[in-house]
Design an enzyme around this catalytic site. Structure first.
Site, PDB file in Angstrom:
ATOM      1  CD  GLN A  77     -20.064  44.831  17.217  1.00 57.57           C
ATOM      2  OE1 GLN A  77     -20.737  44.550  16.231  1.00 57.57           O
ATOM      3  NE2 GLN A  77     -18.938  45.541  17.141  1.00 57.57           N
ATOM      4  N   GLY A  86     -11.693  40.025   9.736  1.00 62.12           N
ATOM      5  CA  GLY A  86     -13.089  39.996   9.342  1.00 62.12           C
ATOM      6  C   GLY A  86     -13.275  39.140   8.112  1.00 62.12           C
ATOM      7  NE  ARG A  87     -12.431  42.932   4.250  1.00 62.32           N
ATOM      8  CZ  ARG A  87     -11.734  43.933   3.727  1.00 62.32           C
ATOM      9  NH1 ARG A  87     -12.052  44.397   2.529  1.00 62.32           N
ATOM     10  NH2 ARG A  87     -10.739  44.475   4.396  1.00 62.32           N
ATOM     11  CE1 TYR A 113     -25.050  50.992  11.871  1.00 59.88           C
ATOM     12  CE2 TYR A 113     -22.861  50.213  12.472  1.00 59.88           C
ATOM     13  CZ  TYR A 113     -23.929  50.235  11.588  1.00 59.88           C
ATOM     14  OH  TYR A 113     -23.874  49.508  10.432  1.00 59.88           O
TER      15      TYR A 113
HETATM   16  C1  FMN Z   1     -19.830  41.566   5.850  1.00 57.21           C
HETATM   17  C2  FMN Z   1     -19.300  42.449   6.950  1.00 57.21           C
HETATM   18  C3  FMN Z   1     -20.109  42.761   8.025  1.00 57.21           C
HETATM   19  C4  FMN Z   1     -19.608  43.552   9.072  1.00 57.21           C
HETATM   20  N1  FMN Z   1     -20.402  43.783  10.172  1.00 57.21           N
HETATM   21  C5  FMN Z   1     -19.862  44.400  11.268  1.00 57.21           C
HETATM   22  C6  FMN Z   1     -20.576  44.454  12.491  1.00 57.21           C
HETATM   23  O1  FMN Z   1     -21.699  43.928  12.632  1.00 57.21           O
HETATM   24  N2  FMN Z   1     -19.989  45.087  13.530  1.00 57.21           N
HETATM   25  C7  FMN Z   1     -18.732  45.667  13.425  1.00 57.21           C
HETATM   26  O2  FMN Z   1     -18.238  46.253  14.397  1.00 57.21           O
HETATM   27  N3  FMN Z   1     -18.036  45.602  12.278  1.00 57.21           N
HETATM   28  C8  FMN Z   1     -18.553  44.956  11.222  1.00 57.21           C
HETATM   29  N4  FMN Z   1     -17.801  44.813  10.080  1.00 57.21           N
HETATM   30  C9  FMN Z   1     -16.400  45.308  10.053  1.00 57.21           C
HETATM   31  C10 FMN Z   1     -15.419  44.216  10.462  1.00 57.21           C
HETATM   32  O3  FMN Z   1     -15.594  43.870  11.822  1.00 57.21           O
HETATM   33  C11 FMN Z   1     -13.979  44.693  10.265  1.00 57.21           C
HETATM   34  O4  FMN Z   1     -13.799  45.858  11.024  1.00 57.21           O
HETATM   35  C12 FMN Z   1     -13.665  44.977   8.792  1.00 57.21           C
HETATM   36  O5  FMN Z   1     -14.152  43.944   7.937  1.00 57.21           O
HETATM   37  C13 FMN Z   1     -12.157  45.130   8.579  1.00 57.21           C
HETATM   38  O6  FMN Z   1     -11.495  43.910   8.895  1.00 57.21           O
HETATM   39  P1  FMN Z   1     -10.956  42.949   7.698  1.00 57.21           P
HETATM   40  O7  FMN Z   1     -10.092  43.837   6.824  1.00 57.21           O
HETATM   41  O8  FMN Z   1     -10.155  41.890   8.401  1.00 57.21           O
HETATM   42  O9  FMN Z   1     -12.125  42.437   6.964  1.00 57.21           O
HETATM   43  C14 FMN Z   1     -18.286  44.064   9.021  1.00 57.21           C
HETATM   44  C15 FMN Z   1     -17.481  43.752   7.913  1.00 57.21           C
HETATM   45  C16 FMN Z   1     -17.955  42.938   6.894  1.00 57.21           C
HETATM   46  C17 FMN Z   1     -17.045  42.578   5.754  1.00 57.21           C
END
Ligand code: FMN
Length: 363
Positions: A99, A317-318, A179
């Protein structure tokens, strides 16, 4: 024939994936000094059963830094560090996209060798940030001069080349979360009066120039982009988000990208009136290619999004933080490990493994 689901294979641009379970990009702050290391290689290797891994956001240049111990892809040491990561994932049979990211105004001079963060306009993001100087309220950035913008597009171009050298299978542009790319796109953060501001065509210009620059390196079929039309993080807003994002998404169609990655609003976003919900149903009609949907999915909702053909893949993600073998757990309906939020982000150069590579897989 049975309906398609998370476990159906798919041709994602130039890459063939064994399933549609994508590991969403997640910043974990373990790249001490900005250089990817063996512990990161182990973390991503453990998660290689995802159909596709998208890495944490990665700096395209020293001025793109927004967090301590985020990795970069602009120096030979960083490229070599990522090579170890991509080798580990490939040996485990996985695919991995990098990314590419510029933090824009979400930064601080202590992260930028004393320089002031930059943005399309001198408008302060809303929020706080952990910096070498402690926790700060994000300050007003400097508006980029017109002649500087081409240089930033070139940084993305070079970073894309570096990603290829490091052995990635493709790249995802971080166009979400307030960003730099997102800041140009939305009129709440872009009040420029030159060719990069004003009309939606002008506000989308930076995003489309970056997409073009990266596609020149990789070809569209190995490039994705993440957008978060409903994100309110860091004070992001637009006077007409449906018009803004539908224009941008329609324009993306011509690049024949591997995918567009669309994030649904979070619980916090939904506290703001007028937030677009759901994102997927709103924007699906504007894009003819493959879409990865994201945001609070579980197995059942993921399967449903794919079976209904509204989305083609689902990113998690999580759940991937605590479950390195998430696809296997979904396959057999095994219980999921819980995330320990206290250890999600690295805190310096010690104990990098804790809460990172020590979540158990099923035996
Ligand atoms: C600890 C953490 C770090 C994240 N860092 C990024 C990142 O570097 N780039 C990005 O596009 N999204 C980032 N996100 C967002 C996740 O990619 C995702 O969009 C978000 O967690 C929702 O998905 P989930 O409900 O399955 O967790 C981050 C999320 C978490 C929890």
């Amino acid at each position: 024939m049975s309906a398609r689901n998370l476990f159906s294979e798919i041709q994602l641009g130039a890459n063939h994936l064994p399933n549609r379970i994508v590991m969403a990009p997640m910043t974990r702050l373990r790249a001490v000094g900005g250089i990817p290391n063996e512990i990161m290689a182990e973390y991503y290797r453990q998660r290689a059963s995802a159909g596709l891994i998208v890495t944490e956001c990665t700096m395209v240049s020293p001025m793109s830094n927004g967090y301590m111990n985020c990795p970069g892809i602009y120096s030979p040491e960083q490229i070599a560090g990522w090579q170890v990561v991509t080798d580990a994932v490939h040996q485990a049979g996985g695919k991995i996209f990098l990314q590419l990211w510029h933090s824009g105004p979400i930064s601080h001079p202590t992260l930028l060798d004393g320089k002031q963060p930059v943005a399309p306009s001198a408008i302060a993001p809303v929020g706080t940030l952990h910096t070498p100087a402690g926790k700060i309220t994000i300050e007003t950035p400097r508006a980029l001069e017109l002649k500087e913008i081409t240089g930033i597009v070139e940084e993305f171009h070079q970073a894309a080349k570096n990603a290829m050298q490091a052995g990635f299978d493709g790249v995802e542009l971080h166009g979400a979360f307030g960003y730099l790319i997102d800041r140009f796109l939305q009129d709440g953060s872009n009040q420029r009066t030159d060719i990069y501001g004003g009309s939606v065509e002008n506000r989308a210009r930076f995003l489309l120039e970056v997409v073009e620059a990266v596609c020149q390196v990789w070809g569209g079929e190995r490039v994705g982009i993440k957008l978060s039309p409903s994100n309110t993080f860091y004070g992001m807003h637009d006077s007409n988000p449906v018009a803004t994002f539908s224009y941008a998404i329609q324009q993306l169609d011509r690049f024949n990208l591997a995918y567009v990655h669309l994030m649904e609003p979070s619980e916090d976003d939904l506290k703001t009136d007028g937030v677009i919900n759901p994102v997927l149903a709103t924007f699906r009609p504007f894009y003819s290619g493959l879409i990865i949907t994201n945001g609070n999915y579980d197995k059942a909702r993921g399967n449903q999004a794919i079976a209904s053909e509204e989305a083609d893949l689902v990113s998690f993600g999580r759940p991937f933080i605590a479950n390195p073998d998430l696809p296997q757990r979904f396959a057999i309906d095994a219980p999921l490990n819980e995330v320990n939020f206290a250890t999600v982000y690295g805190k310096g150069d010690r104990d990098l493994e804790r809460g990172y590579t020590d979540y158990p897989a099923l035996v």
